[in-house]
Design a protein around this motif. Sequence first.
Motif, PDB file in Angstrom:
ATOM      1  N   VAL A 169       1.376   6.717  -6.162  1.00 14.84           N
ATOM      2  CA  VAL A 169       1.125   6.693  -7.576  1.00 14.84           C
ATOM      3  C   VAL A 169      -0.375   7.208  -7.568  1.00 14.84           C
ATOM      4  CG1 VAL A 169       0.467   5.264  -9.434  1.00 14.84           C
ATOM      5  CG2 VAL A 169       2.375   4.719  -8.075  1.00 14.84           C
ATOM      6  N   LEU A 170      -0.949   6.869  -6.531  1.00 14.91           N
ATOM      7  CA  LEU A 170      -2.579   7.018  -6.420  1.00 14.91           C
ATOM      8  C   LEU A 170      -2.635   8.714  -6.396  1.00 14.91           C
ATOM      9  CD1 LEU A 170      -4.029   4.109  -4.396  1.00 14.91           C
ATOM     10  CD2 LEU A 170      -4.254   4.467  -6.710  1.00 14.91           C
TER      11      LEU A 170
ATOM     12  N   MET B 198       0.831  -1.225  -0.059  1.00 16.21           N
ATOM     13  CA  MET B 198       0.150   0.032   0.176  1.00 16.21           C
ATOM     14  C   MET B 198       0.865   1.292  -0.020  1.00 16.21           C
ATOM     15  SD  MET B 198      -3.160   1.012  -0.208  1.00 16.21           S
ATOM     16  CE  MET B 198      -4.044   2.412   0.129  1.00 16.21           C
ATOM     17  N   THR B 199       2.102   1.348   0.803  1.00 16.78           N
ATOM     18  CA  THR B 199       2.772   2.351   0.837  1.00 16.78           C
ATOM     19  C   THR B 199       3.445   2.641  -0.459  1.00 16.78           C
ATOM     20  OG1 THR B 199       4.812   0.765   1.363  1.00 16.78           O
ATOM     21  CG2 THR B 199       3.454   1.836   3.062  1.00 16.78           C
ATOM     22  N   ARG B 200       3.732   1.634  -1.434  1.00 15.04           N
ATOM     23  CA  ARG B 200       3.942   2.020  -2.705  1.00 15.04           C
ATOM     24  C   ARG B 200       2.978   2.535  -3.615  1.00 15.04           C
ATOM     25  NH1 ARG B 200       7.718  -3.560  -4.420  1.00 15.04           N
ATOM     26  NH2 ARG B 200       9.293  -3.360  -2.733  1.00 15.04           N
ATOM     27  N   LEU B 201       1.946   2.158  -3.464  1.00 17.39           N
ATOM     28  CA  LEU B 201       0.751   2.664  -4.287  1.00 17.39           C
ATOM     29  C   LEU B 201       0.279   3.826  -4.105  1.00 17.39           C
ATOM     30  CD1 LEU B 201      -1.542  -0.549  -4.573  1.00 17.39           C
ATOM     31  CD2 LEU B 201      -0.101   0.325  -6.408  1.00 17.39           C
ATOM     32  N   LEU B 202       0.358   4.387  -2.777  1.00 17.47           N
ATOM     33  CA  LEU B 202       0.103   5.776  -2.223  1.00 17.47           C
ATOM     34  C   LEU B 202       0.526   6.841  -3.001  1.00 17.47           C
ATOM     35  CD1 LEU B 202      -1.849   7.250  -0.279  1.00 17.47           C
ATOM     36  CD2 LEU B 202       0.166   7.392   1.187  1.00 17.47           C
TER      37      LEU B 202
END
Length: 287
Positions: free
Chosen positions: A7-8, A1-5
């Motif tokens: 990007v999102l 999730m920390t990697r996607l945040l």
Amino acid sequence: MTRLLPVLTVVGAILLLWYAATVWLNAPWARDQAARAEATLTLPALVADTMTQDRPVLPAPHQVGAELWKTVAATKVTSKRSLVWHGWVTLSATAVGFLLGSGAGILLAIGIVHSRAMDLSVMPWAVASQTIPILAIAPMVIVVLASVGVTGLLPKAVIAGWLSFFPVVVGMVKGLRAPDAMQIDQMRTWTATPGQMFWKLRLPASVPWLFASLKVSVAAALVGTIVGELPAGATAGLGARLLSGSYYGQTVQIWAALVAAAVLAAALVGLVGLIERRALRRMGMAR
């Protein structure tokens, strides 16, 4: 999730700016229509109108999404209305052009590194070839090849190869020259032949540089293919979708084709990156 945040967050900011630009650019038409009808246009009505125009200056993200759904998921892939079908036509020429351009770039780089004459003569021409706008070259390539009976995929592949070979030349030359003098001297103390020095030292050292340039090259090949579809008056391919959309003022269609091209480019770069990770892992250069 920390990697996607992150990007999102970036995607959310882009969508917010896109919607704001949609309201700003489409508002004059909405106000003009309201003035003609002698009606009062409130702010909520103005915003709603800018999001639902049939031929907006800038379509809203949800309009582009609806067009993508209609032409990708809700249409048979064999239909000429399907973006999947048009994307396959563009992808085919892109793949051929990428292989042609990359192969030519690798061969030229090897020649430049091993021959001072080629370094002094070919490299300047390779640089000069990229200073000519591709929009000027594409029609000439299409016309010349058509005059000798070559049509279809090959002319577009030639244009794609023209754009894609230069990054490979530059990256491969840099990679082949990456070994330092100490490594080269050590190979010479082992009485290594030029061929052994190439296969055992220069080529392995060039692999990271090669894959970095291939990522640029494959994206350039896609651009070249789409540009090659424009002057040909093509009826198939993402370039043809852009062309027909511009003819009839279908901006939603144009933007859907642009998004499809961006997704295709990202997929191609991702594929090269996947091959890169596996190759470097097999060579012991990556985990």
